[in-house]
Motif scaffolding. Structure first.
Motif, mmCIF file in Angstrom:
data_model
loop_
_atom_site.group_PDB
_atom_site.id
_atom_site.type_symbol
_atom_site.label_atom_id
_atom_site.label_comp_id
_atom_site.label_asym_id
_atom_site.label_seq_id
_atom_site.Cartn_x
_atom_site.Cartn_y
_atom_site.Cartn_z
ATOM 1 N N HIS A 7 0.818 -1.207 0.000
ATOM 2 C CA HIS A 7 0.000 0.000 0.000
ATOM 3 C C HIS A 7 0.859 1.266 0.000
ATOM 4 C CE1 HIS A 7 0.720 -0.757 4.254
ATOM 5 N NE2 HIS A 7 0.283 0.456 4.553
ATOM 6 N N ILE A 8 1.990 1.238 0.683
ATOM 7 C CA ILE A 8 2.895 2.395 0.685
ATOM 8 C C ILE A 8 3.581 2.512 -0.679
ATOM 9 C CG2 ILE A 8 4.940 3.425 1.746
ATOM 10 C CD1 ILE A 8 2.538 3.406 3.643
ATOM 11 N N GLN A 9 4.001 1.392 -1.233
ATOM 12 C CA GLN A 9 4.633 1.423 -2.552
ATOM 13 C C GLN A 9 3.678 1.958 -3.611
ATOM 14 O OE1 GLN A 9 7.917 0.823 -3.548
ATOM 15 N NE2 GLN A 9 8.080 1.109 -1.332
ATOM 16 N N PHE A 105 -0.576 3.247 8.544
ATOM 17 C CA PHE A 105 0.016 2.479 9.635
ATOM 18 C C PHE A 105 -0.476 1.039 9.707
ATOM 19 C CE2 PHE A 105 0.751 6.766 11.734
ATOM 20 C CZ PHE A 105 2.105 6.759 11.457
ATOM 21 N N TRP A 106 -1.188 0.604 8.674
ATOM 22 C CA TRP A 106 -1.638 -0.776 8.608
ATOM 23 C C TRP A 106 -0.413 -1.685 8.686
ATOM 24 C CZ3 TRP A 106 -2.058 -4.059 3.868
ATOM 25 C CH2 TRP A 106 -2.778 -5.233 4.115
ATOM 26 N N LYS A 107 -0.451 -2.702 9.486
ATOM 27 C CA LYS A 107 0.626 -3.673 9.740
ATOM 28 C C LYS A 107 1.726 -3.139 10.654
ATOM 29 C CE LYS A 107 0.282 -6.358 5.470
ATOM 30 N NZ LYS A 107 1.030 -6.897 4.347
ATOM 31 N N PRO A 109 2.416 -2.259 14.293
ATOM 32 C CA PRO A 109 1.767 -2.398 15.600
ATOM 33 C C PRO A 109 2.091 -1.265 16.565
ATOM 34 C CG PRO A 109 3.682 -3.816 15.468
ATOM 35 C CD PRO A 109 3.518 -3.190 14.118
ATOM 36 N N GLY A 110 1.225 -1.098 17.542
ATOM 37 C CA GLY A 110 1.468 -0.142 18.619
ATOM 38 C C GLY A 110 1.166 1.295 18.248
ATOM 39 N N ARG A 111 1.519 2.176 19.162
ATOM 40 C CA ARG A 111 1.320 3.611 18.950
ATOM 41 C C ARG A 111 2.223 4.075 17.819
ATOM 42 N NH1 ARG A 111 -2.748 5.739 22.449
ATOM 43 N NH2 ARG A 111 -2.917 4.174 24.056
ATOM 44 N N ARG A 112 1.714 4.978 17.027
ATOM 45 C CA ARG A 112 2.435 5.500 15.865
ATOM 46 C C ARG A 112 2.399 7.020 15.911
ATOM 47 N NH1 ARG A 112 5.981 2.375 14.252
ATOM 48 N NH2 ARG A 112 5.342 0.453 15.212
ATOM 49 N N TYR A 113 3.280 7.658 15.163
ATOM 50 C CA TYR A 113 3.421 9.106 15.236
ATOM 51 C C TYR A 113 3.482 9.737 13.859
ATOM 52 C CZ TYR A 113 4.208 7.934 20.012
ATOM 53 O OH TYR A 113 4.024 7.435 21.272
ATOM 54 N N ILE A 114 2.890 10.922 13.785
ATOM 55 C CA ILE A 114 2.965 11.743 12.583
ATOM 56 C C ILE A 114 3.501 13.106 13.000
ATOM 57 C CG2 ILE A 114 1.079 10.534 11.409
ATOM 58 C CD1 ILE A 114 -0.774 12.903 12.114
ATOM 59 N N PHE A 115 4.119 13.810 12.053
ATOM 60 C CA PHE A 115 4.561 15.175 12.329
ATOM 61 C C PHE A 115 4.502 15.999 11.053
ATOM 62 C CE2 PHE A 115 8.494 12.852 11.443
ATOM 63 C CZ PHE A 115 9.218 13.707 10.616
ATOM 64 N N GLY A 116 4.479 17.316 11.235
ATOM 65 C CA GLY A 116 4.349 18.226 10.114
ATOM 66 C C GLY A 116 5.659 18.421 9.372
ATOM 67 N N LEU A 117 5.517 18.763 8.100
ATOM 68 C CA LEU A 117 6.671 18.999 7.238
ATOM 69 C C LEU A 117 6.274 20.020 6.184
ATOM 70 C CD1 LEU A 117 9.558 17.851 6.245
ATOM 71 C CD2 LEU A 117 8.192 16.553 4.609
ATOM 72 N N GLU A 133 0.073 11.544 18.184
ATOM 73 C CA GLU A 133 0.213 10.114 18.457
ATOM 74 C C GLU A 133 -1.077 9.439 17.991
ATOM 75 O OE1 GLU A 133 1.868 8.043 22.297
ATOM 76 O OE2 GLU A 133 -0.275 8.455 22.582
ATOM 77 N N TYR A 134 -0.925 8.368 17.237
ATOM 78 C CA TYR A 134 -2.066 7.604 16.732
ATOM 79 C C TYR A 134 -2.171 6.332 17.546
ATOM 80 C CZ TYR A 134 -4.944 4.893 13.484
ATOM 81 O OH TYR A 134 -5.923 4.123 12.915
ATOM 82 N N ASP A 135 -3.373 6.028 18.023
ATOM 83 C CA ASP A 135 -3.555 4.876 18.914
ATOM 84 C C ASP A 135 -3.786 3.552 18.182
ATOM 85 O OD1 ASP A 135 -6.181 5.085 18.011
ATOM 86 O OD2 ASP A 135 -7.044 5.287 20.013
ATOM 87 N N GLY A 136 -3.788 3.571 16.858
ATOM 88 C CA GLY A 136 -4.003 2.343 16.101
ATOM 89 C C GLY A 136 -5.464 2.011 15.897
#
Length: 149
Positions: A7-9, A105-107, A109-117, A133-136
């Protein structure tokens, strides 16, 4: 490596995402490491950090723009999906990113993070303090520095 997932590719090949150098992601990782973490190590300790919890909207368009305008990340042209130290990140335009957090963030696991650019020409200008912080599941918790409450 998370960005090698199909999906990312697909996003990369369609031009919906661009790969961000590992050093930018690693700097963000060090920034987040310096914040208070929960006792069990499962995400940040938001009782010690001012945060704004937002449930991801199920719709898009005008509602999404309105929802996003209450966060600092709306000031940035892109959002970076951070997976882990030593791995490249991807960045997508902000509205696309927020609409696709769960899929990105599919696949992973756990908490994930995004930030601005912000991207000017071919230069990257990360905004590490514009993060969430994304809780999944369905919630993003944004660092609260300038929210319009």
């Amino acid at each position: 490596m998370y960005i090698s997932d199909g999906h990312i590719q697909e996003w990369l090949s369609m031009g919906s995402a661009i790969e961000i150098p590992i050093k930018i992601g690693d700097r963000f990782g060090r920034f987040v490491e310096g914040l208070p973490w929960s006792a069990n190590g499962n995400g940040l300790d938001w009782t010690r950090i001012d945060g704004l919890r937002k449930e991801l909207p199920s719709s898009s368009g005008e509602f999404l723009c309105e929802w996003l305008s209450k966060t600092n990340i709306c000031k940035d042209s892109h959002v970076v999906f951070w997976f882990s130290f030593g791995e490249p990140c991807i960045a997508c335009e902000t509205k696309f990113s927020i609409s696709n957090v769960d899929q990105a963030f599919w696949k992973a696991p756990g908490r994930r993070y995004i930030f601005g650019l912000n991207i000017i020409g071919s230069e990257f200008f990360p905004e590490y303090s514009h993060f969430a912080e994304y809780d999944g599941a369905n919630d993003l918790i944004f660092l609260d520095t300038n929210f319009k409450k």
